[in-house]
Write a protein that holds these residues in place. Structure first.
Motif, PDB file in Angstrom:
ATOM      1  N   ILE B  21       0.839  -1.206   0.000  1.00 49.56           N
ATOM      2  CA  ILE B  21       0.000   0.000   0.000  1.00 49.56           C
ATOM      3  C   ILE B  21       0.874   1.257   0.000  1.00 49.56           C
ATOM      4  O   ILE B  21       0.608   2.214  -0.730  1.00 49.56           O
ATOM      5  CB  ILE B  21      -0.950  -0.005   1.222  1.00 49.56           C
ATOM      6  CG1 ILE B  21      -1.905  -1.197   1.164  1.00 49.56           C
ATOM      7  CG2 ILE B  21      -1.736   1.309   1.296  1.00 49.56           C
ATOM      8  CD1 ILE B  21      -2.916  -1.158   0.038  1.00 49.56           C
ATOM      9  N   LEU B  22       1.951   1.212   0.799  1.00 49.87           N
ATOM     10  CA  LEU B  22       2.851   2.368   0.838  1.00 49.87           C
ATOM     11  C   LEU B  22       3.474   2.606  -0.537  1.00 49.87           C
ATOM     12  O   LEU B  22       3.596   3.751  -0.987  1.00 49.87           O
ATOM     13  CB  LEU B  22       3.949   2.137   1.890  1.00 49.87           C
ATOM     14  CG  LEU B  22       4.835   3.339   2.178  1.00 49.87           C
ATOM     15  CD1 LEU B  22       4.037   4.451   2.846  1.00 49.87           C
ATOM     16  CD2 LEU B  22       6.019   2.951   3.062  1.00 49.87           C
ATOM     17  N   LEU B  84      -6.672   4.414  -0.428  1.00 50.42           N
ATOM     18  CA  LEU B  84      -5.554   3.457  -0.369  1.00 50.42           C
ATOM     19  C   LEU B  84      -5.218   2.985   1.052  1.00 50.42           C
ATOM     20  O   LEU B  84      -5.210   1.779   1.306  1.00 50.42           O
ATOM     21  CB  LEU B  84      -4.325   4.054  -1.066  1.00 50.42           C
ATOM     22  CG  LEU B  84      -4.488   4.207  -2.581  1.00 50.42           C
ATOM     23  CD1 LEU B  84      -3.327   4.980  -3.176  1.00 50.42           C
ATOM     24  CD2 LEU B  84      -4.612   2.839  -3.240  1.00 50.42           C
ATOM     25  N   PRO B  85      -4.952   3.897   2.004  1.00 45.36           N
ATOM     26  CA  PRO B  85      -4.662   3.384   3.353  1.00 45.36           C
ATOM     27  C   PRO B  85      -5.855   2.628   3.943  1.00 45.36           C
ATOM     28  O   PRO B  85      -5.680   1.770   4.800  1.00 45.36           O
ATOM     29  CB  PRO B  85      -4.367   4.649   4.164  1.00 45.36           C
ATOM     30  CG  PRO B  85      -3.963   5.663   3.164  1.00 45.36           C
ATOM     31  CD  PRO B  85      -4.789   5.349   1.954  1.00 45.36           C
ATOM     32  N   MET B  86      -7.075   2.936   3.446  1.00 48.49           N
ATOM     33  CA  MET B  86      -8.252   2.251   3.977  1.00 48.49           C
ATOM     34  C   MET B  86      -8.204   0.755   3.647  1.00 48.49           C
ATOM     35  O   MET B  86      -8.621  -0.078   4.447  1.00 48.49           O
ATOM     36  CB  MET B  86      -9.529   2.871   3.421  1.00 48.49           C
ATOM     37  CG  MET B  86     -10.753   2.542   4.247  1.00 48.49           C
ATOM     38  SD  MET B  86     -12.080   3.678   3.903  1.00 48.49           S
ATOM     39  CE  MET B  86     -12.861   2.866   2.561  1.00 48.49           C
ATOM     40  N   ILE B  87      -7.663   0.431   2.465  1.00 44.49           N
ATOM     41  CA  ILE B  87      -7.520  -0.988   2.114  1.00 44.49           C
ATOM     42  C   ILE B  87      -6.645  -1.669   3.164  1.00 44.49           C
ATOM     43  O   ILE B  87      -6.952  -2.747   3.677  1.00 44.49           O
ATOM     44  CB  ILE B  87      -6.884  -1.139   0.711  1.00 44.49           C
ATOM     45  CG1 ILE B  87      -7.785  -0.492  -0.339  1.00 44.49           C
ATOM     46  CG2 ILE B  87      -6.623  -2.614   0.386  1.00 44.49           C
ATOM     47  CD1 ILE B  87      -7.149  -0.381  -1.710  1.00 44.49           C
ATOM     48  N   TYR B  88      -5.535  -0.988   3.507  1.00 43.15           N
ATOM     49  CA  TYR B  88      -4.624  -1.530   4.514  1.00 43.15           C
ATOM     50  C   TYR B  88      -5.308  -1.668   5.877  1.00 43.15           C
ATOM     51  O   TYR B  88      -5.256  -2.724   6.503  1.00 43.15           O
ATOM     52  CB  TYR B  88      -3.395  -0.616   4.614  1.00 43.15           C
ATOM     53  CG  TYR B  88      -2.483  -0.931   5.775  1.00 43.15           C
ATOM     54  CD1 TYR B  88      -1.677  -2.071   5.754  1.00 43.15           C
ATOM     55  CD2 TYR B  88      -2.424  -0.101   6.893  1.00 43.15           C
ATOM     56  CE1 TYR B  88      -0.847  -2.368   6.817  1.00 43.15           C
ATOM     57  CE2 TYR B  88      -1.598  -0.388   7.958  1.00 43.15           C
ATOM     58  CZ  TYR B  88      -0.807  -1.533   7.920  1.00 43.15           C
ATOM     59  OH  TYR B  88       0.004  -1.825   8.983  1.00 43.15           O
ATOM     60  N   MET B 134       2.379   5.150   8.347  1.00 41.15           N
ATOM     61  CA  MET B 134       2.048   5.259   6.925  1.00 41.15           C
ATOM     62  C   MET B 134       1.738   6.709   6.546  1.00 41.15           C
ATOM     63  O   MET B 134       2.303   7.258   5.600  1.00 41.15           O
ATOM     64  CB  MET B 134       0.869   4.357   6.578  1.00 41.15           C
ATOM     65  CG  MET B 134       0.555   4.307   5.100  1.00 41.15           C
ATOM     66  SD  MET B 134      -0.795   3.182   4.712  1.00 41.15           S
ATOM     67  CE  MET B 134       0.054   1.619   4.663  1.00 41.15           C
ATOM     68  N   ILE B 135       0.841   7.348   7.311  1.00 38.19           N
ATOM     69  CA  ILE B 135       0.493   8.750   7.018  1.00 38.19           C
ATOM     70  C   ILE B 135       1.721   9.637   7.249  1.00 38.19           C
ATOM     71  O   ILE B 135       1.951  10.590   6.502  1.00 38.19           O
ATOM     72  CB  ILE B 135      -0.675   9.220   7.920  1.00 38.19           C
ATOM     73  CG1 ILE B 135      -1.899   8.295   7.766  1.00 38.19           C
ATOM     74  CG2 ILE B 135      -1.062  10.677   7.605  1.00 38.19           C
ATOM     75  CD1 ILE B 135      -2.683   8.443   6.504  1.00 38.19           C
ATOM     76  N   ASN B 163      -2.601  16.550   6.825  1.00 34.36           N
ATOM     77  CA  ASN B 163      -2.245  15.172   7.160  1.00 34.36           C
ATOM     78  C   ASN B 163      -2.702  14.780   8.556  1.00 34.36           C
ATOM     79  O   ASN B 163      -3.072  13.630   8.791  1.00 34.36           O
ATOM     80  CB  ASN B 163      -0.737  14.968   7.017  1.00 34.36           C
ATOM     81  CG  ASN B 163      -0.328  14.844   5.569  1.00 34.36           C
ATOM     82  OD1 ASN B 163      -0.577  13.830   4.935  1.00 34.36           O
ATOM     83  ND2 ASN B 163       0.241  15.907   5.025  1.00 34.36           N
ATOM     84  N   LEU B 164      -2.662  15.745   9.470  1.00 32.35           N
ATOM     85  CA  LEU B 164      -3.154  15.462  10.824  1.00 32.35           C
ATOM     86  C   LEU B 164      -4.627  15.082  10.755  1.00 32.35           C
ATOM     87  O   LEU B 164      -5.061  14.116  11.385  1.00 32.35           O
ATOM     88  CB  LEU B 164      -2.951  16.690  11.723  1.00 32.35           C
ATOM     89  CG  LEU B 164      -3.500  16.543  13.144  1.00 32.35           C
ATOM     90  CD1 LEU B 164      -2.696  15.505  13.916  1.00 32.35           C
ATOM     91  CD2 LEU B 164      -3.494  17.872  13.890  1.00 32.35           C
ATOM     92  N   GLY B 165      -5.378  15.832   9.956  1.00 33.41           N
ATOM     93  CA  GLY B 165      -6.801  15.534   9.794  1.00 33.41           C
ATOM     94  C   GLY B 165      -7.010  14.135   9.238  1.00 33.41           C
ATOM     95  O   GLY B 165      -7.834  13.364   9.730  1.00 33.41           O
ATOM     96  N   ALA B 166      -6.198  13.790   8.199  1.00 38.19           N
ATOM     97  CA  ALA B 166      -6.309  12.461   7.591  1.00 38.19           C
ATOM     98  C   ALA B 166      -6.012  11.383   8.638  1.00 38.19           C
ATOM     99  O   ALA B 166      -6.699  10.363   8.721  1.00 38.19           O
ATOM    100  CB  ALA B 166      -5.351  12.337   6.420  1.00 38.19           C
ATOM    101  N   LEU B 167      -4.998  11.642   9.471  1.00 37.10           N
ATOM    102  CA  LEU B 167      -4.608  10.663  10.492  1.00 37.10           C
ATOM    103  C   LEU B 167      -5.730  10.473  11.516  1.00 37.10           C
ATOM    104  O   LEU B 167      -6.075   9.337  11.862  1.00 37.10           O
ATOM    105  CB  LEU B 167      -3.326  11.136  11.186  1.00 37.10           C
ATOM    106  CG  LEU B 167      -2.717  10.162  12.195  1.00 37.10           C
ATOM    107  CD1 LEU B 167      -2.388   8.837  11.535  1.00 37.10           C
ATOM    108  CD2 LEU B 167      -1.455  10.754  12.814  1.00 37.10           C
TER     109      LEU B 167
END
Lengths: 208, 266
Positions: B21-22, B84-88, B134-135, B163-167
């Motif tokens: 994924i990365l 993508l990270p959601m798949i992980y 990952m993030i 990115n903080l929000g995404a995390l």
């Protein structure tokens, strides 16, 4: 001293399935064969002893500790060989043994190496690919590596036919350990297995 | 508190999927940053104008501002970072507890002197830390690449906030996945909730973005709490972030509690 103490243990799954008001003790030094037809509740009893299930009524104790509340503490002194074997995908034999050893907090690997030798284990292959017999043996080895004072062993027809229990009984003799055997199988397959039937079972519900 | 050997084994078990994924993320990120060109932004917009507005909005390409941060936020943080990270996380959440119970390997884990809470805490820690890494890598690589290709052009504080929000969004999504994993006895049900809910949220988010008529749907998805264009435009997003943290803490705590108390079919 009673190692295992079961008092009024009840787990009702409905349809008259489950265990009802089960009471018996197992003393120190006893080899205990726990027999019954399919669905009688043998495995359910074992699951309570291992702390996987919460009883509806009554309870069980091992070494004086409540099985549901103190299972982690009890496991320090208990070996358990599950009837079904499954593990992390792709783990190799030795990785599996090392992992279980670490999880049990063992530093000394001499007994493990002795067992690997005794079983003539292929520890280099991946667990999934190893021949089923080796697979079961690897599993037995993980049970025995910490040389706990006593063990609970679940066995089924497959394990008996494959001769696993032959190995296990040899080990019981060799290591001079106390065992609880849950034998989920027909009586005819049991002839070779030494065991002592303890006559104070009180299973009020029987299927078949 | 946690079990080190289990953490090690879990890391090993999930290392490959993490790398894959990365790698996909690292494939997209440089391409998207390299695509940024202030001069051609206008012509790109013309091309996009040829497409139906609903389609563009659904893909999250709403905010086509002119800065590098605008560009990255709409092309990378509009959809790719959600997908993508959601798949992980879906895979590792299911593997954390439910898959062990389903396969029966949980019996081995519990046959050692480790409490159920120790096992669950260890698995939760792995999910949280590996997702953060990952993030974190995406953030770091994003900043480095931007500074190599367009020195000084990236609004770094804005990018960090993005990115903080995404995390935080991932903390709450993995919270749901972990909770489902703790609650169910089999992979099937664990995935139905642990994967079904995040995927449904994402689809609802895409539909609600299409236009006025469907925008009411935004009240039915957690992803509304993560709005890249609002974050970089400097609107306060503290309330959204706090909500995400609360959801995450609740889901992880209840998950561990439920797993500790319930009957296991091992």
């Amino acid at each position: 001293m009673s190692i295992i103490k079961i008092t009024g243990l009840t787990k009702d799954y409905g349809n008259q399935k489950g265990i009802f008001d089960l009471t018996f003790n197992i003393e120190e030094g006893e080899i205990f064969g726990y027999l019954g037809p399919n669905g009688a509740g043998k495995t359910t009893t074992i699951r309570h002893l291992l702390g996987f299930l919460k009883p509806d009524k009554g309870g069980s104790q091992i070494l004086g500790m409540d099985c549901r509340l103190k299972s982690a503490e009890i496991m320090k002194n208990l070996g358990y060989l599950p009837g079904e074997i499954a593990f992390f995908d792709g783990m190799k034999g030795m990785e599996f043994l090392n992992f279980m050893g670490e999880m049990k907090g063992l530093k000394d690997t001499s007994l493990r190496d002795r067992l690997v030798d005794m079983f003539q284990l292929d520890t280099k292959g991946r667990i999934r690919k190893i021949f089923i017999l080796t697979f079961e043996d690897a599993s037995s080895a993980t049970d025995f590596i910490n040389n706990s004072p006593f063990d609970i062993i679940e066995a089924n027809n497959k394990t008996v036919k494959l001769g696993i229990l032959g190995n296990v009984t040899e080990l019981i003799k060799a290591l001079d350990k106390y065992k609880v055997l849950d034998l989920d199988t027909e009586k005819s397959s049991l002839e070779d297995i030494f065991m002592h039937y303890y006559g104070d079972l009180n299973i009020s519900q029987k299927s078949d | 508190m946690i079990s080190k050997p289990l953490l090690k084994a879990t890391i090993k078990q999930n290392f490959m999927i993490f790398l894959i994924i990365l790698a996909v993320l690292m494939l997209y990120l440089p391409i998207i940053i390299a695509m940024y060109d202030p001069a051609t932004q206008d012509s790109l917009e013309e091309v996009l104008n040829l497409l139906p507005q609903g389609l563009i909005s659904a893909m999250g390409f709403n905010n086509l501002g002119t800065s590098l941060l605008d560009f990255i936020s709409s092309y990378f943080y509009g959809l790719l970072i959600l997908l993508l990270p959601m798949i992980y996380t879906i895979i590792i959440c299911n593997r954390s507890i439910a898959s062990h119970v389903d396969k029966g390997s949980m019996a081995y884990l519990l046959s050692t002197a480790n409490k159920r809470t120790t096992i669950a805490r260890t698995q939760a820690l792995f999910i949280i830390v590996s997702t953060s890494i990952m993030i974190g890598i995406v953030t770091l690589v994003g900043i480095i690449l931007s500074n190599i290709m367009f020195p000084g052009k990236l609004d770094v504080p804005g990018f960090l906030l993005l990115n903080l929000g995404a995390l935080l969004l991932y903390y709450s999504i993995t919270g749901i996945g972990f909770f489902a994993s703790c609650l169910f006895n089999d992979t099937k049900n664990s995935l139905m909730i642990g994967a079904g809910i995040p995927v449904a949220f994402l689809v609802i988010q895409m539909i609600s973005d299409i236009g006025e008529k469907t925008s009411f749907l935004k009240y039915f998805t957690l992803f509304t709490l993560y709005d890249p264009s609002k974050i970089i435009s400097g609107d306060s997003c503290i309330l959204q972030f706090i909500t995400l943290i609360i959801i995450a803490v609740l889901m992880y705590t209840i998950g561990i509690y439920v797993f500790d108390k319930r009957d296991l079919p091992l």
